[in-house]
Design an enzyme around this catalytic site. Sequence first.
Site, PDB file in Angstrom:
ATOM      1  N   PHE A  47       0.849  -1.198   0.000  1.00 14.64           N
ATOM      2  CA  PHE A  47       0.000   0.000   0.000  1.00 14.64           C
ATOM      3  C   PHE A  47       0.881   1.243   0.000  1.00 14.64           C
ATOM      4  CE2 PHE A  47      -2.243   3.400   2.279  1.00 14.64           C
ATOM      5  CZ  PHE A  47      -3.407   3.480   1.524  1.00 14.64           C
ATOM      6  N   GLY A  48       0.725   2.075  -1.037  1.00 11.49           N
ATOM      7  CA  GLY A  48       1.469   3.329  -1.141  1.00 11.49           C
ATOM      8  C   GLY A  48       0.603   4.492  -0.715  1.00 11.49           C
ATOM      9  N   SER A 106       4.979   8.848  -2.050  1.00 11.68           N
ATOM     10  CA  SER A 106       5.484   8.892  -3.438  1.00 11.68           C
ATOM     11  C   SER A 106       5.091   7.643  -4.223  1.00 11.68           C
ATOM     12  CB  SER A 106       7.002   9.050  -3.439  1.00 11.68           C
ATOM     13  OG  SER A 106       7.606   7.962  -2.784  1.00 11.68           O
ATOM     14  N   GLU A 116      13.972   3.365   0.647  1.00  8.98           N
ATOM     15  CA  GLU A 116      13.283   3.952   1.807  1.00  8.98           C
ATOM     16  C   GLU A 116      14.019   3.661   3.112  1.00  8.98           C
ATOM     17  OE1 GLU A 116      11.385   6.016   0.869  1.00  8.98           O
ATOM     18  OE2 GLU A 116      10.886   5.289  -1.131  1.00  8.98           O
TER      19      GLU A 116
END
Length: 190
Positions: free
Chosen positions: A23-24, A27, A98
């Site tokens: 799940f984004g 960005s 990340e």
Amino acid sequence: MLDTTALNQQRNFFEGHAAIWLFGYGSLIWKADFAYLERRPAYIHGWERRFWQGSHDHRGTPEAPGRVATLIRAKDSICHGMAYRIAPEVLAPLDVREKNGYLREKVPLTFMDEKGNGTEQSEGLIYLASDDNPAFLGDAPLDEIAQQIANAHGPSGPNRDYLVNLAVALRELGAKDAHIFALEQQLSQF
Ligand code: BEZ
């Protein structure tokens, strides 16, 4: 800078699965530069998006960090984003990208239909920067956050673009997000 790459590679919540829903909420909504099998608008319940995580390596520098999205717990809220069904090996390069404080977490997510209603659910993965990571900046007056974003630039480009692209993508999803749209408004004065 804490490097979370090795920690994340131990966080195998979906061991043995052929595919994972990622799940984004930042960005990843507008910049999916990885292979995915399928993508679907979705939301997670009990979370709100905030520009409270420092970016020293993408949208800022160690001397002048930018600000990027993370999530805080908010019992009755939902946070809209985009879910991607990916092969597990896609996570390794994302762990590197990340690495500045984000840890993999398992969350329930709800897919949206074309009318904007929640439909079926699945377990998914998010990258979360919690308030105990060294790059966490936390809350500040909205105009100060907007000014910091207006002034910050890093190897991935201007911090401003991150916020504007996110606001555009959320409007396309039909998502409400008071924090993001208020910040976008504040940013337009700098
Ligand atoms: C996201 O879009 O969900 C995201 C991207 C980078 C770090 C953490 C989250």
